[in-house]
Design a protein around this motif. Structure first.
Motif, short mmCIF file in Angstrom:
data_model
loop_
_atom_site.label_atom_id
_atom_site.label_comp_id
_atom_site.label_asym_id
_atom_site.label_seq_id
_atom_site.Cartn_x
_atom_site.Cartn_y
_atom_site.Cartn_z
N HIS A 122 0.64 -1.05 -0.03
CA HIS A 122 -0.06 -0.04 0.17
C HIS A 122 1.33 1.02 -0.16
CE1 HIS A 122 -2.84 2.61 2.61
NE2 HIS A 122 -3.33 2.71 1.23
N PRO A 124 0.09 4.85 0.76
CA PRO A 124 -0.97 5.63 0.71
C PRO A 124 -0.55 7.27 -0.28
CG PRO A 124 0.28 4.75 2.80
CD PRO A 124 0.63 4.24 1.84
N HIS A 127 -2.38 7.07 -3.85
CA HIS A 127 -3.29 5.77 -3.43
C HIS A 127 -3.25 4.72 -3.85
CE1 HIS A 127 -4.78 9.30 -1.45
NE2 HIS A 127 -4.65 10.64 -2.01
N LEU A 161 -9.19 0.49 4.32
CA LEU A 161 -8.56 1.54 3.40
C LEU A 161 -9.25 2.57 2.70
CD1 LEU A 161 -6.01 -0.79 1.16
CD2 LEU A 161 -5.42 0.77 3.83
N THR A 165 -8.38 4.71 -2.57
CA THR A 165 -7.00 3.76 -3.17
C THR A 165 -7.81 3.34 -4.62
OG1 THR A 165 -6.47 4.55 -0.37
CG2 THR A 165 -5.65 2.10 -2.35
#
Length: 255
Positions: A122, A124, A127, A161, A165
């Motif tokens: 992931h 962040p 995204h 999340l 995303t």
């Protein structure tokens, strides 16, 4: 400058993903079903490959690693817990952790169910989430090694999340997954709209992935097992979330 994402069809229905930083020139690939399409895409863009990230050990996600590593010298990153089933790792990741790519934090965490050692990546700030065969477009991976409880926990973690995303999953299974989803929620307007949109993409031989997590939460039955409507749809309004997920997964296996 934002990271660039390239979705690469491989084999019959797999996907690999290139993640490129224009500022530094760093480029990672997530999963390597085969080397040739990845090398062709790199060459066409004039990019060098610096990193290989692996979500899990299945052959259709790692078979191209030796050839790609030999051609590029890229460093291979994967789960320490699955190192015995992956190509030799330059970086073996803990169960939960972070590392830096092109100045951005990459979070990694276990998502067991499809396999025990499956992990997700992931980013962040970009995204982006690379989920392999855990959370898939309108579906989830078969439970080859894990339990329904493990997969439900994995999907619940991914569902938490941010909704914007982009979920970058490992296969072009979306059309069949949506057909199954419609058997459970035939009147879901978001699902009906998605079916139409995906049909258009596939008529043009375009990928149906990646997909915003918010759309998955609205249309993917495996993320919706906690909802009373899904429990009623399987005829078990009092079932637990895990029991509901397990029944939906069993029905999909027979679909």
């Amino acid at each position: 400058m934002p990271l660039e994402l390239v979705t690469l069809p491989c084999l019959a229905d797999n996907y690999a993903y290139l993640v490129h930083d224009p500022a530094s020139g760093a480029t990672a690939v997530v999963d390597v079903p085969e080397a040739a399409p990845i090398l062709a895409a790199l060459s066409a863009r004039g990019w060098g490959l610096t990193d290989i990230w692996l979500t899990h050990h299945h052959n259709d996600h790692i078979d191209g690693v030796p050839a790609l590593r030999s051609a590029t010298g890229a460093k291979v990153t994967g789960a320490a817990a699955d190192a015995h089933r992956l190509p030799p790792l330059d970086t073996a990741l803990p169960d939960d952790g972070t590392f830096t790519f092109a100045g951005q934090t990459v979070e990694t965490f276990p998502v067991p169910g499809h396999t025990i050692g499956h992990i997700a990546f992931h980013i962040p700030a970009a995204h982006l989430a690379f989920t392999g065969d855990s959370l898939m477009a309108a579906g989830c991976g078969r439970l080859f090694e894990g339990t329904p409880a493990q997969m439900w926990a994995s999907l619940s973690r991914l569902a938490a999340l941010p909704g914007e995303t982009l979920i970058c999953s490992g296969h072009e299974y979306t059309t069949g997954n949506l057909r199954f989803a419609q058997t459970l929620e035939p009147a879901n307007p978001a699902l009906i709209s998605r079916i139409e949109r995906v049909a258009g993409l596939r008529r043009e031989s375009l990928p149906s992935v990646p997909v915003p997590l918010s759309e998955e939460c609205d249309t993917n039955p495996f993320l919706r097992a906690h909802l009373p409507g899904l429990k009623s749809a399987i005829g078990r309004p009092d079932a637990s979330d895990v029991e509901t997920f397990a029944e939906i997964r069993a029905r999909k296996d027979r679909f």
